[in-house]
Design a protein around this motif. Structure first.
Motif, mmCIF file in Angstrom:
data_model
loop_
_atom_site.group_PDB
_atom_site.id
_atom_site.type_symbol
_atom_site.label_atom_id
_atom_site.label_comp_id
_atom_site.label_asym_id
_atom_site.label_seq_id
_atom_site.Cartn_x
_atom_site.Cartn_y
_atom_site.Cartn_z
ATOM 1 N N SER A 1 16.140 -68.743 16.565
ATOM 2 C CA SER A 1 15.873 -67.243 16.749
ATOM 3 C C SER A 1 16.279 -66.666 18.180
ATOM 4 O O SER A 1 16.871 -65.704 18.165
ATOM 5 N N VAL B 1 14.097 -66.656 8.517
ATOM 6 C CA VAL B 1 14.152 -67.936 8.442
ATOM 7 C C VAL B 1 13.204 -68.329 7.270
ATOM 8 O O VAL B 1 11.883 -67.818 7.026
ATOM 9 N N ALA C 1 27.321 -66.331 13.350
ATOM 10 C CA ALA C 1 25.835 -67.035 13.570
ATOM 11 C C ALA C 1 26.076 -68.459 13.468
ATOM 12 O O ALA C 1 25.450 -69.049 14.346
ATOM 13 N N VAL D 1 21.281 -64.447 7.387
ATOM 14 C CA VAL D 1 21.591 -63.339 8.423
ATOM 15 C C VAL D 1 22.568 -62.284 7.717
ATOM 16 O O VAL D 1 23.050 -62.542 6.387
ATOM 17 N N LEU E 1 20.318 -66.715 18.233
ATOM 18 C CA LEU E 1 20.668 -65.506 17.312
ATOM 19 C C LEU E 1 20.328 -64.113 17.972
ATOM 20 O O LEU E 1 21.086 -63.329 18.172
ATOM 21 N N LEU F 1 18.411 -70.118 6.796
ATOM 22 C CA LEU F 1 18.758 -68.767 7.594
ATOM 23 C C LEU F 1 19.498 -67.859 6.862
ATOM 24 O O LEU F 1 20.495 -68.118 6.357
ATOM 25 N N SER G 1 20.404 -60.600 13.379
ATOM 26 C CA SER G 1 18.865 -60.599 13.033
ATOM 27 C C SER G 1 18.882 -61.737 11.862
ATOM 28 O O SER G 1 20.116 -62.368 11.534
ATOM 29 N N CYS G 2 17.849 -62.341 11.709
ATOM 30 C CA CYS G 2 17.629 -63.505 10.920
ATOM 31 C C CYS G 2 16.304 -63.585 10.085
ATOM 32 O O CYS G 2 15.202 -63.493 10.920
#
Length: 131
Positions: A90, A102, A121, A113, A93, A111, A99-100
């Protein structure tokens, strides 16, 4: 098979893999999952059942959706009680402004994204693994 717990080993062997396709998030009533829909993730919430599925399936089923995502699988087999992997991924990124979302699976972390930044990413994660 027990997953890896050592953070250094986890990071060194991340092996991020971008899955083909565009994925979206939607929510349906608990009893209203359309026939023929095969979500890759489901989460039961008080407000309804969250589905993460291909954009194609969502459109075909007439499901409204948000957040078109690329789906990255971390091929390292992480233990469910491993400490620090999600935070490290996190942070990397975040530093790249990506943004992610999980999701931990039994064998791997996944993930989601922004679709248009998914390849970037993967590069960020490969760099993290190489450090």
């Amino acid at each position: 098979m027990t997953g890896e717990r050592d953070l250094r080993t986890l990071l060194k062997t991340l092996r991020p893999e971008l899955n083909e396709g565009r994925y979206v998030f939607t929510s349906v009533r608990r009893d209203a999952v359309p026939v023929g829909v095969s979500p890759v993730v489901t989460v039961m919430e008080p407000e309804g059942l969250t589905l993460v599925l291909s954009e194609y399936e969502a459109r075909r089923a007439g499901l409204s959706h948000v957040f078109v995502a690329g789906w990255i699988t971390l091929r390292v087999h992480s233990a469910l009680d491993a400490v620090g992997l999600t935070a490290a991924v996190s942070l990397a990124l975040t530093d790249a402004g990506i943004s992610c979302n999980v999701v931990a699976g039994y064998h791997h972390d996944h993930l989601f994204v922004p679709y248009e930044r998914a390849a970037e990413a993967v590069t960020v994660l490969e760099t993290l693994a190489a450090e």
